[in-house]
Design an enzyme around this catalytic site. Sequence first.
Site, PDB file in Angstrom:
ATOM      1  N   SER A   1      75.755  48.181   0.846  1.00 30.76           N
ATOM      2  CA  SER A   1      77.142  47.857   1.186  1.00 30.76           C
ATOM      3  C   SER A   1      77.906  49.091   1.638  1.00 30.76           C
ATOM      4  O   SER A   1      77.705  50.196   1.118  1.00 30.76           O
ATOM      5  CB  SER A   1      77.843  47.256  -0.034  1.00 30.76           C
TER       6      SER A   1
ATOM      7  N   GLU B   1      80.790  49.571   0.844  1.00 32.02           N
ATOM      8  CA  GLU B   1      81.628  49.949  -0.295  1.00 32.02           C
ATOM      9  C   GLU B   1      81.101  51.203  -0.991  1.00 32.02           C
ATOM     10  O   GLU B   1      81.856  51.896  -1.667  1.00 32.02           O
ATOM     11  CB  GLU B   1      81.714  48.789  -1.288  1.00 32.02           C
TER      12      GLU B   1
ATOM     13  N   TYR C   1      81.354  46.920  -8.225  1.00 35.45           N
ATOM     14  CA  TYR C   1      80.433  46.412  -7.207  1.00 35.45           C
ATOM     15  C   TYR C   1      79.819  47.565  -6.417  1.00 35.45           C
ATOM     16  O   TYR C   1      78.601  47.613  -6.196  1.00 35.45           O
ATOM     17  CB  TYR C   1      81.173  45.469  -6.262  1.00 35.45           C
TER      18      TYR C   1
END
Length: 318
Positions: free
Chosen positions: A129, A131, A153
């Site tokens: 990801s 992120e 996450y």
Amino acid sequence: MDKPRKTALICGVSGQDGSYLARLLSSKGYLLWGTSRDAQGSSLSNLRILGIREQVNMLSVVPEDFRSVYTAIKRSSPDEIYFLAGQSSVGLSFDQPAETIESVVIGTLNVLEACRMSDKPIRFYHAGSSECFGDTEGRPASEQTPFHPRSPYAVAKASAFWLVDNYREAYGLFACTGMLFNHESPLRPARFVTQKIVQAAKRISKGSKEKLMLGRLDISRDWGWAPEYVEAMWLMLQQEVPEDFVIATGKTYALEDFVKTAFAAVSLDWKEHVGQAAEFIRPTDLLISSADPGKAKAKLGWQARMSMPQVVEAMINA
């Protein structure tokens, strides 16, 4: 003589990416296996929407349980495994940090261990990801950009990334991670802000008197089209050498632009229908998420064809 048919196991096949990937691999002639925590009880609605439910052999798998994972891999005997399972919402990860980290990290570890123990050489794709990079302060993130995860996450995805890297180096596994930036479609769950915006705009255009409440509108993201991103996943496992790739459009837009585009698509002025509420502001929200997908273009021949305006239009028209 025809090549033998390839087999793929898609962990998390019922989600947005898993369903589009299943459709892609089905079109390429793969024998498909998919996993869900409860294969018998799951509606598998996304596979049905895409018209490919009958092409996927389903298995019940709990990613955090090694025996469950190992048994599924032994039964399906895949050439390729795509691990797309695990809790996938940044916002929800603040409410459920333990479940997020266990499902992503332990799930990834179990699949890697099962691949290591397999007699058959298996190619493994891990869904990373954007992120993981955190806030790069407007600088486009590439494969060399250091990680600075700012949510449970993101911490989970960063940990799983390094597990994949370690198993690739230590055991010679064909294992790689795609650091995918935001990618949307009509199959996005309603809890994701993009789908929340699109569906609200459509309802309001049909007469709903609701007001759409959002958090920060000044955050910026790189939004792409999910069906294109699963092509990159497949391409990563067709290379001679396993490598990690940033997958993105390379174009960044503010959330306000996304909202404006969605409401304009249904002939509405967004300012008349959108408000802000503190409850939707996360403890640590990235201000700007920007990407450099140059390596994917150079080595995979992959390039996004749709960026935010086209993605919004396609979601509105779905």
